[in-house]
Design a protein around this motif. Structure first.
Motif, PDB file in Angstrom:
ATOM      1  N   LEU A 110      31.471  42.840  31.860  1.00 46.63           N
ATOM      2  CA  LEU A 110      30.986  42.978  33.232  1.00 46.63           C
ATOM      3  C   LEU A 110      31.374  41.764  34.073  1.00 46.63           C
ATOM      4  N   VAL A 111      31.301  40.577  33.479  1.00 39.99           N
ATOM      5  CA  VAL A 111      31.687  39.367  34.214  1.00 39.99           C
ATOM      6  C   VAL A 111      33.145  39.450  34.642  1.00 39.99           C
ATOM      7  N   PHE A 112      34.013  39.850  33.727  1.00 38.63           N
ATOM      8  CA  PHE A 112      35.433  39.932  34.070  1.00 38.63           C
ATOM      9  C   PHE A 112      35.709  41.061  35.054  1.00 38.63           C
ATOM     10  N   GLN A 113      34.948  42.139  34.972  1.00 36.75           N
ATOM     11  CA  GLN A 113      35.121  43.216  35.938  1.00 36.75           C
ATOM     12  C   GLN A 113      34.744  42.755  37.344  1.00 36.75           C
ATOM     13  N   ILE A 114      33.693  41.958  37.446  1.00 38.21           N
ATOM     14  CA  ILE A 114      33.238  41.486  38.753  1.00 38.21           C
ATOM     15  C   ILE A 114      34.173  40.416  39.306  1.00 38.21           C
ATOM     16  N   VAL A 115      34.658  39.555  38.429  1.00 35.03           N
ATOM     17  CA  VAL A 115      35.448  38.410  38.875  1.00 35.03           C
ATOM     18  C   VAL A 115      36.897  38.782  39.145  1.00 35.03           C
ATOM     19  N   THR A 116      37.477  39.637  38.306  1.00 35.32           N
ATOM     20  CA  THR A 116      38.910  39.902  38.375  1.00 35.32           C
ATOM     21  C   THR A 116      39.221  40.936  39.442  1.00 35.32           C
ATOM     22  N   PRO A 117      40.073  40.620  40.410  1.00 33.70           N
ATOM     23  CA  PRO A 117      40.455  41.604  41.430  1.00 33.70           C
ATOM     24  C   PRO A 117      41.402  42.644  40.856  1.00 33.70           C
ATOM     25  N   GLN A 158      42.844  45.878  35.262  1.00 29.76           N
ATOM     26  CA  GLN A 158      43.041  44.441  35.102  1.00 29.76           C
ATOM     27  C   GLN A 158      41.835  43.752  34.482  1.00 29.76           C
ATOM     28  N   GLY A 159      40.637  44.106  34.935  1.00 30.30           N
ATOM     29  CA  GLY A 159      39.449  43.471  34.373  1.00 30.30           C
ATOM     30  C   GLY A 159      39.323  43.715  32.886  1.00 30.30           C
ATOM     31  N   THR A 160      39.551  44.961  32.470  1.00 31.46           N
ATOM     32  CA  THR A 160      39.453  45.291  31.050  1.00 31.46           C
ATOM     33  C   THR A 160      40.524  44.575  30.238  1.00 31.46           C
TER      34      THR A 160
END
Length: 347
Positions: A79-86, A238-240
């Motif tokens: 979830l952190v990477f999904q929120i942070v990564t455009p 990208q986030g995943t």
């Protein structure tokens, strides 16, 4: 009974305990010790008939569950990477870093426009070298700062201490313990503080192993490279994919720890006992301060190196030396699919 017989009997006893309880001998002994202490306290200590169950206890029943602990940790990080990564080139995105990156890009464009009037080699250095080269990395700074911010929130609320607890079972299988988890998690921000944090590990074998595997944790300096590669080949997820790269780093670190403990640093892992702090609402000011301190460290350490390399590459290109050098080394990378001189120089 000689020394070998004693050691053999010890190994047999440890194996028998593990077979009966399904835990390491250190864990079994700790459980029995605390069980004995609890029995003694029942006889000498008076407690209210109804014990108060705190919110921390209720949350820990789920977060520290034997089967749910690791999946919950992976879900939180995803979830952190999904929120942070455009999600570049994708119609929908809920990354809070994307507008910030747009502001940085607009600022760099404004600087390039203001510096466009400078003539000669110095103008080319400022526009093409400093603004164009360093700016291509600076644009990712909001993502790095936001990643530090969310890691600080997880640390301040008390969850990171739980991560050390739930990962102890896995780390113990490769010869480490939960105390190694915190330095490895700090490696997500920067490997240097992660290695420095290994000083808190008392056992030398555990300390050296944790220090050696810490560089396999993906630090913030690698995030811009990940973003460029993932944005090129996996634009829709990208986030995943960024999350997957971090997980691969963790798995490689665990595998190397198992290798080191089986070869260079043989011996059993030291027992691990820790007191879990209660959950608390993280303070925004503290999280922002931690974000700034870690982000500033990244800007100083990585930014200096990036600036020097950009100047060197610009000088080679400005004088017409970069292309011949790239063509000379391109055959080395041709088997990997990078036969042109531009990607060869980039690598």
């Amino acid at each position: 009974m000689d020394r070998e017989d004693i050691l053999r009997a010890k190994d047999e006893s440890l194996a028998r305990l593990r077979g009966i309880y399904g835990e390491s001998a250190e864990t079994v002994i700790a459980d029995k010790r605390y069980g004995f202490i609890g029995d003694v306290l029942k006889d000498v200590l008076s407690k209210p008939k109804v014990e108060k169950v705190t919110w921390s206890d209720r949350i820990d029943r789920v977060v520290l569950n034997r089967w749910l602990g690791i999946p919950i940790f992976l879900l939180v990080m995803w979830l952190v990477f999904q929120i942070v990564t455009p999600q570049f080139d994708v119609g929908t995105s809920f990354s809070i870093a994307e507008p910030m990156m747009g502001w940085v890009e607009e600022g760099l464009g404004w600087l390039a426009e203001q510096a466009s009037g400078i003539e000669g080699w110095f103008g080319a250095l400022v526009v093409d070298g400093i603004i164009g080269g360093v700016g291509s990395v600076i644009i990712f700074v909001p993502i790095i700062f936001l990643l530090f911010f969310f890691l600080s929130l997880l640390e301040d609320c008390g969850y990171m201490a739980r991560v050390a607890f739930v990962t102890d079972r896995i780390l113990r299988r490769v010869g480490l313990h939960g105390r190694s988890a915190m330095p490895m998690l700090l490696g997500f921000g920067c490997n240097i503080p992660g290695i420095m944090a290994c000083r808190t590990i008392e056992n030398r074998r555990d300390r050296m192993t944790t220090m050696l595997v810490n560089p396999f944790m993906s630090c913030g300096a690698r995030l811009p490279i990940y973003l460029m590669l993932v944005g090129t080949f996996f634009a829709a997820h990208q986030g995943t994919m960024i999350f997957g790269l971090y997980v691969i780093g963790i798995l490689v670190a665990i595998g190397m720890a198992w290798l080191f403990r089986g070869t260079l640093f043989k011996g059993e892992a030291a027992p691990f006992v820790m007191e879990l702090p209660p959950y608390r609402v993280p303070r925004l000011a503290e999280a922002l301060l931690h974000m700034w301190e870690r982000g500033k460290w990244f800007l100083i350490r990585a930014g200096t190196i990036i600036f020097v390399i950009v100047i060197v590459i610009w000088a080679l290109d400005y004088n017409g030396w970069l292309e011949p050098i790239g063509k000379a080394i391109a055959p080395i990378f041709a088997p990997c699919g990078f036969g042109e001189w531009q990607p060869a120089v980039g690598i």
